[in-house]
Design an enzyme around this catalytic site. Structure first.
Site, PDB file in Angstrom:
ATOM      1  N   LEU A  54       0.937  -1.069   0.043  1.00 10.71           N
ATOM      2  CA  LEU A  54      -0.184   0.084   0.111  1.00 10.71           C
ATOM      3  C   LEU A  54       0.694   1.217   0.019  1.00 10.71           C
ATOM      4  O   LEU A  54       1.839   1.291   0.783  1.00 10.71           O
ATOM      5  CB  LEU A  54      -0.807  -0.019   1.362  1.00 10.71           C
ATOM      6  CG  LEU A  54      -2.300  -0.657   1.221  1.00 10.71           C
ATOM      7  CD1 LEU A  54      -2.900  -0.556   2.807  1.00 10.71           C
ATOM      8  CD2 LEU A  54      -3.013  -0.104   0.031  1.00 10.71           C
ATOM      9  N   ASP A  55       0.678   2.204  -0.887  1.00  7.36           N
ATOM     10  CA  ASP A  55       1.453   3.308  -0.888  1.00  7.36           C
ATOM     11  C   ASP A  55       1.586   3.900   0.242  1.00  7.36           C
ATOM     12  O   ASP A  55       0.435   3.838   1.030  1.00  7.36           O
ATOM     13  CB  ASP A  55       1.038   4.352  -1.915  1.00  7.36           C
ATOM     14  CG  ASP A  55       1.151   3.681  -3.481  1.00  7.36           C
ATOM     15  OD1 ASP A  55       2.076   2.694  -3.688  1.00  7.36           O
ATOM     16  OD2 ASP A  55       0.143   3.670  -4.350  1.00  7.36           O
ATOM     17  N   ILE A  56       2.335   4.892   0.807  1.00 10.47           N
ATOM     18  CA  ILE A  56       2.587   5.701   1.710  1.00 10.47           C
ATOM     19  C   ILE A  56       1.329   6.835   1.974  1.00 10.47           C
ATOM     20  O   ILE A  56       0.855   6.687   3.137  1.00 10.47           O
ATOM     21  CB  ILE A  56       3.968   6.532   1.905  1.00 10.47           C
ATOM     22  CG1 ILE A  56       3.901   7.252   3.098  1.00 10.47           C
ATOM     23  CG2 ILE A  56       3.882   7.557   0.583  1.00 10.47           C
ATOM     24  CD1 ILE A  56       5.215   7.791   3.424  1.00 10.47           C
TER      25      ILE A  56
END
Length: 281
Positions: free
Chosen positions: A144-146
């Site tokens: 999951l992206d930041i």
């Protein structure tokens, strides 16, 4: 003390007539660790560790590292390996914004740092007790992206990782995505559904490419006038954000709520729970 009885995996043995009739010089072979992973016994890394421990036999003989096998070979695994595998944990984390999924980067902490006793959800029905040993080899199965939040799976079990992110994985991942429309008249953030072209929605479902490769068909529908629901069966880097950019949408919020049959549910942000024995992706 006698060795524990081995766990035997039933593998179809090729009849002699079938083997003789094959046009090739002999049956196809593959490395033992790869074959064990294909059969769902463990990950390749685990297979190598078990082989090194002497826990794997092929046709009754202790296997060696790098050994080649055919589909007709009988693979057995000692109980010791099975018992070790049963001690492995899979953890479901509600990742908050600002944490990276994998290794620390650009000064941001990895999500695994949230896996500690004080963040264990009180509503977790599991009776498993947290120990520092559960952090050993614990790795994210999917990213999951930041700037994204929601369900992040971390596991010690290579079988789970292969199921979720392996090359042949067919597991659905569901996301809620808040968007704004960057149209000819400027940016629109209210009632985006009313102004977003239907043909562009069709392209989101099927017709886009990333990194020179066509994307698999996706389920994309409006959840509400400002939010889309995506269901994907692949997970390229920043895939949803890049898909939206291609049709004039800007993602302003992204939350993963499901992986396979496992949902985020009521798990609070920044907290985690164990995957229950009855749960299956």
């Amino acid at each position: 003390m006698p060795n524990p009885s081995p766990k035997t995996l039933s593998v179809r043995r090729v009849p002699r007539e079938e083997a003789l009739s094959s046009p090739s010089a002999g049956p196809a072979t593959s490395r033992l660790n790869k074959r064990m992973a294909e059969l769902g016994l463990c990950s390749r890394r685990e297979a190598d560790a078990w082989i090194e421990q002497g826990w794997v036999r092929v046709n009754g003989q202790v296997a060696g590292m790098g050994m080649q096998v055919t589909p007709a070979d009988r693979i057995t695994v000692d109980k010791a390996a099975e018992q070790k595998q049963q001690q492995q944990v899979t953890i479901l984390l509600h990742k908050p914004m600002g944490y990276v999924s994998g290794q620390a980067e650009d000064g941001h902490q990895p999500a695994v740092t949230l896996i500690q006793a004080r963040n264990h959800w009180k509503g977790d029905p599991s009776r498993t007790r947290f120990t520092p040993q559960q952090l050993r080899g614990l790795a994210p199965a999917g990213r999951l992206d930041i700037d994204s939040v929601g369900l992040l799976v971390l596991t010690q079990d290579g079988r789970v990782a292969r199921q979720l992110i392996g090359e042949d994985s067919d597991i659905e991942k569901e996301y809620l995505v808040r968007v704004v429309w960057q149209g000819p008249q400027g940016e629109i953030s209210q009632d985006v559904q009313a102004v977003f072209p239907r043909e562009q929605l069709a392209r989101l479902r099927h017709g886009l490419s990333l990194d020179g490769k066509a994307l698999k068909p996706a389920q994309v529908d409006w959840q509400n006038p400002e939010q889309l629901r995506f269901v994907l069966k692949e997970g390229k880097k920043r895939q949803i954000r890049r898909m939206c950019e291609q049709v004039g949408l800007k993602v302003v919020g992204l939350k993963r709520i499901r992986m396979g049959r496992v949902t985020l549910g009521q798990l609070p942000a920044g907290q985690w729970r164990y995957l229950a024995p009855h749960e299956r992706f």
